[in-house]
Design a protein around this motif. Sequence first.
Motif, PDB file in Angstrom:
ATOM      1  N   ALA A   1       0.829  -1.206   0.000  1.00 57.69           N
ATOM      2  CA  ALA A   1       0.000   0.000   0.000  1.00 57.69           C
ATOM      3  C   ALA A   1       0.862   1.255   0.000  1.00 57.69           C
ATOM      4  O   ALA A   1       0.575   2.219  -0.719  1.00 57.69           O
ATOM      5  N   ALA A   2       1.940   1.246   0.769  1.00 57.91           N
ATOM      6  CA  ALA A   2       2.846   2.398   0.806  1.00 57.91           C
ATOM      7  C   ALA A   2       3.541   2.572  -0.543  1.00 57.91           C
ATOM      8  O   ALA A   2       3.734   3.706  -1.012  1.00 57.91           O
ATOM      9  N   GLN A   3       3.900   1.475  -1.189  1.00 58.17           N
ATOM     10  CA  GLN A   3       4.535   1.556  -2.505  1.00 58.17           C
ATOM     11  C   GLN A   3       3.570   2.096  -3.561  1.00 58.17           C
ATOM     12  O   GLN A   3       3.964   2.883  -4.427  1.00 58.17           O
ATOM     13  N   ASP A   4       2.311   1.700  -3.471  1.00 54.59           N
ATOM     14  CA  ASP A   4       1.311   2.235  -4.396  1.00 54.59           C
ATOM     15  C   ASP A   4       1.143   3.736  -4.204  1.00 54.59           C
ATOM     16  O   ASP A   4       1.022   4.489  -5.175  1.00 54.59           O
ATOM     17  N   LEU A   5       1.149   4.169  -2.950  1.00 54.65           N
ATOM     18  CA  LEU A   5       1.042   5.593  -2.649  1.00 54.65           C
ATOM     19  C   LEU A   5       2.258   6.341  -3.192  1.00 54.65           C
ATOM     20  O   LEU A   5       2.127   7.398  -3.818  1.00 54.65           O
TER      21      LEU A   5
ATOM     22  N   GLU B   1      -7.086  13.337  -9.087  1.00 57.61           N
ATOM     23  CA  GLU B   1      -5.875  13.029  -8.315  1.00 57.61           C
ATOM     24  C   GLU B   1      -6.141  13.137  -6.813  1.00 57.61           C
ATOM     25  O   GLU B   1      -5.653  12.322  -6.028  1.00 57.61           O
ATOM     26  N   VAL B   2      -6.921  14.129  -6.427  1.00 58.07           N
ATOM     27  CA  VAL B   2      -7.257  14.280  -5.003  1.00 58.07           C
ATOM     28  C   VAL B   2      -8.045  13.067  -4.518  1.00 58.07           C
ATOM     29  O   VAL B   2      -7.778  12.510  -3.447  1.00 58.07           O
ATOM     30  N   THR B   3      -8.987  12.615  -5.335  1.00 56.76           N
ATOM     31  CA  THR B   3      -9.792  11.434  -4.982  1.00 56.76           C
ATOM     32  C   THR B   3      -8.920  10.186  -4.899  1.00 56.76           C
ATOM     33  O   THR B   3      -9.035   9.392  -3.952  1.00 56.76           O
ATOM     34  N   GLU B   4      -8.034  10.023  -5.888  1.00 56.47           N
ATOM     35  CA  GLU B   4      -7.150   8.854  -5.878  1.00 56.47           C
ATOM     36  C   GLU B   4      -6.220   8.880  -4.675  1.00 56.47           C
ATOM     37  O   GLU B   4      -5.995   7.861  -4.024  1.00 56.47           O
ATOM     38  N   TYR B   5      -5.689  10.061  -4.355  1.00 54.76           N
ATOM     39  CA  TYR B   5      -4.806  10.202  -3.194  1.00 54.76           C
ATOM     40  C   TYR B   5      -5.544   9.821  -1.916  1.00 54.76           C
ATOM     41  O   TYR B   5      -5.009   9.081  -1.085  1.00 54.76           O
ATOM     42  N   ALA B   6      -6.768  10.311  -1.768  1.00 55.57           N
ATOM     43  CA  ALA B   6      -7.554   9.990  -0.570  1.00 55.57           C
ATOM     44  C   ALA B   6      -7.763   8.491  -0.446  1.00 55.57           C
ATOM     45  O   ALA B   6      -7.637   7.912   0.644  1.00 55.57           O
TER      46      ALA B   6
ATOM     47  N   THR C   1      -6.104   6.261   2.506  1.00 57.74           N
ATOM     48  CA  THR C   1      -7.002   5.495   3.380  1.00 57.74           C
ATOM     49  C   THR C   1      -6.576   4.025   3.418  1.00 57.74           C
ATOM     50  O   THR C   1      -6.527   3.404   4.486  1.00 57.74           O
ATOM     51  N   ARG C   2      -6.246   3.477   2.256  1.00 59.76           N
ATOM     52  CA  ARG C   2      -5.793   2.075   2.189  1.00 59.76           C
ATOM     53  C   ARG C   2      -4.504   1.883   2.978  1.00 59.76           C
ATOM     54  O   ARG C   2      -4.373   0.926   3.751  1.00 59.76           O
ATOM     55  N   GLU C   3      -3.545   2.795   2.795  1.00 58.43           N
ATOM     56  CA  GLU C   3      -2.267   2.682   3.507  1.00 58.43           C
ATOM     57  C   GLU C   3      -2.484   2.754   5.015  1.00 58.43           C
ATOM     58  O   GLU C   3      -1.902   1.978   5.779  1.00 58.43           O
ATOM     59  N   GLU C   4      -3.335   3.669   5.453  1.00 54.46           N
ATOM     60  CA  GLU C   4      -3.607   3.797   6.893  1.00 54.46           C
ATOM     61  C   GLU C   4      -4.308   2.558   7.443  1.00 54.46           C
ATOM     62  O   GLU C   4      -4.012   2.111   8.556  1.00 54.46           O
ATOM     63  N   ARG C   5      -5.226   1.980   6.665  1.00 56.41           N
ATOM     64  CA  ARG C   5      -5.926   0.764   7.102  1.00 56.41           C
ATOM     65  C   ARG C   5      -4.943  -0.410   7.200  1.00 56.41           C
ATOM     66  O   ARG C   5      -4.976  -1.185   8.160  1.00 56.41           O
ATOM     67  N   MET C   6      -4.054  -0.520   6.229  1.00 55.53           N
ATOM     68  CA  MET C   6      -3.053  -1.594   6.253  1.00 55.53           C
ATOM     69  C   MET C   6      -2.078  -1.400   7.422  1.00 55.53           C
ATOM     70  O   MET C   6      -1.647  -2.374   8.040  1.00 55.53           O
ATOM     71  N   ARG C   7      -1.757  -0.165   7.727  1.00 54.03           N
ATOM     72  CA  ARG C   7      -0.882   0.116   8.875  1.00 54.03           C
ATOM     73  C   ARG C   7      -1.568  -0.311  10.175  1.00 54.03           C
ATOM     74  O   ARG C   7      -0.951  -0.953  11.032  1.00 54.03           O
TER      75      ARG C   7
END
Length: 81
Positions: free
Chosen positions: A24-28, A43-48, A52-58
């Motif tokens: 998830a971090a690599q995708d970000l 881009e703002v939507t994709e970033y959000a 969110t995915r990276e934070e959930r995986m963390r």
Amino acid sequence: MTDVSPAADDRELLRRAAAAHTAAAQDLEAFLRRLPEVPGPAEVTEYASLLTREERMRADREAAADAAGLTLGSLESDQGT
């Protein structure tokens, strides 16, 4: 059949959670590398979504670490107080 100990199961879950968080971090990071100078609504939507995915995986990784016995106290230093 060999029984796998609960601790071994917890460690495997932790490894998988860590790998998912890394992905998830690599995708970000990949998204940020291709981000245009002036981000638009897409881009703002994709970033959000990626954030969110990276934070959930963390959070999943931290929960798996707790289950594996790697519970940490505060990482903030009390030095200098």
